[in-house]
Design a protein around this motif. Structure first.
Motif, PDB file in Angstrom:
ATOM      1  N   UNK A  88       2.489  12.347   5.509  1.00  0.00           N
ATOM      2  CA  UNK A  88       2.265  11.023   4.940  1.00  0.00           C
ATOM      3  C   UNK A  88       1.763  10.083   6.032  1.00  0.00           C
ATOM      4  N   UNK A  89       0.732   9.337   5.742  1.00  0.00           N
ATOM      5  CA  UNK A  89       0.107   8.431   6.710  1.00  0.00           C
ATOM      6  C   UNK A  89       0.814   7.074   6.677  1.00  0.00           C
ATOM      7  N   UNK A  90       2.103   7.054   7.012  1.00  0.00           N
ATOM      8  CA  UNK A  90       2.946   5.860   6.920  1.00  0.00           C
ATOM      9  C   UNK A  90       2.494   4.728   7.840  1.00  0.00           C
ATOM     10  N   UNK A 147      -8.856   2.301   4.064  1.00  0.00           N
ATOM     11  CA  UNK A 147      -9.687   3.423   3.640  1.00  0.00           C
ATOM     12  C   UNK A 147      -8.919   4.742   3.769  1.00  0.00           C
ATOM     13  N   UNK A 148      -9.223   5.671   2.888  1.00  0.00           N
ATOM     14  CA  UNK A 148      -8.596   6.995   2.919  1.00  0.00           C
ATOM     15  C   UNK A 148      -8.985   7.725   4.209  1.00  0.00           C
ATOM     16  N   UNK A 171       0.839  -1.188   0.000  1.00  0.00           N
ATOM     17  CA  UNK A 171       0.000   0.000   0.000  1.00  0.00           C
ATOM     18  C   UNK A 171       0.879   1.245   0.000  1.00  0.00           C
ATOM     19  N   UNK A 172       0.634   2.136  -0.957  1.00  0.00           N
ATOM     20  CA  UNK A 172       1.274   3.446  -0.961  1.00  0.00           C
ATOM     21  C   UNK A 172       0.374   4.337  -0.120  1.00  0.00           C
ATOM     22  N   UNK A 173       0.864   4.852   1.005  1.00  0.00           N
ATOM     23  CA  UNK A 173      -0.018   5.567   1.934  1.00  0.00           C
ATOM     24  C   UNK A 173      -0.565   6.878   1.391  1.00  0.00           C
ATOM     25  N   UNK A 174      -1.672   7.292   1.999  1.00  0.00           N
ATOM     26  CA  UNK A 174      -2.272   8.588   1.669  1.00  0.00           C
ATOM     27  C   UNK A 174      -1.326   9.700   2.090  1.00  0.00           C
TER      28      UNK A 174
END
Length: 104
Positions: free
Chosen positions: A75-77, A83-84, A64-67
């Motif tokens: 960045x939401x690492x 879900x976004x 998953x490439x984070x949002x």
């Protein structure tokens, strides 16, 4: 005026299961849940449910490439949910990119 009788909903014919289609698409390129929903023909919510199952079935090979926040760049690492996110914890902006997925 007479109303025509309503026709029953007939789902599209599929040769593969939804999860097989998702897996094939994710092996080729990096896609968001929204893009997958359009390609497979199911809702984004259903795509996320199938991705949760695929994540456990593939033993961590679903990448998953984070949002990311478009305002401040956060960045939401560490986020585990697929879900976004609704809002950035740093600047409170709601302008956030969708996470994207691929099978590695």
């Amino acid at each position: 005026m007479k109303q025509r009788p309503r026709q029953p909903f007939v789902p599209p014919r599929r040769d593969d299961t939804v999860r097989q289609e998702l897996t094939a698409l994710l092996r080729e390129e990096d896609l968001t849940a929204w893009e997958l929903s359009g390609l497979v023909g199911i809702s984004e919510k259903e795509v996320l449910e199938h991705l949760e199952h695929l994540r456990s079935a593939l033993h961590g090979r679903l990448d998953m490439t984070p949002s990311r926040c478009l305002e401040c760049g956060f960045s939401f690492q560490k986020r585990e949910r697929l879900k976004k996110p609704g809002r950035c914890p740093v600047c409170r902006s709601e302008r956030i990119t969708d996470p994207s997925f691929t099978i590695g």
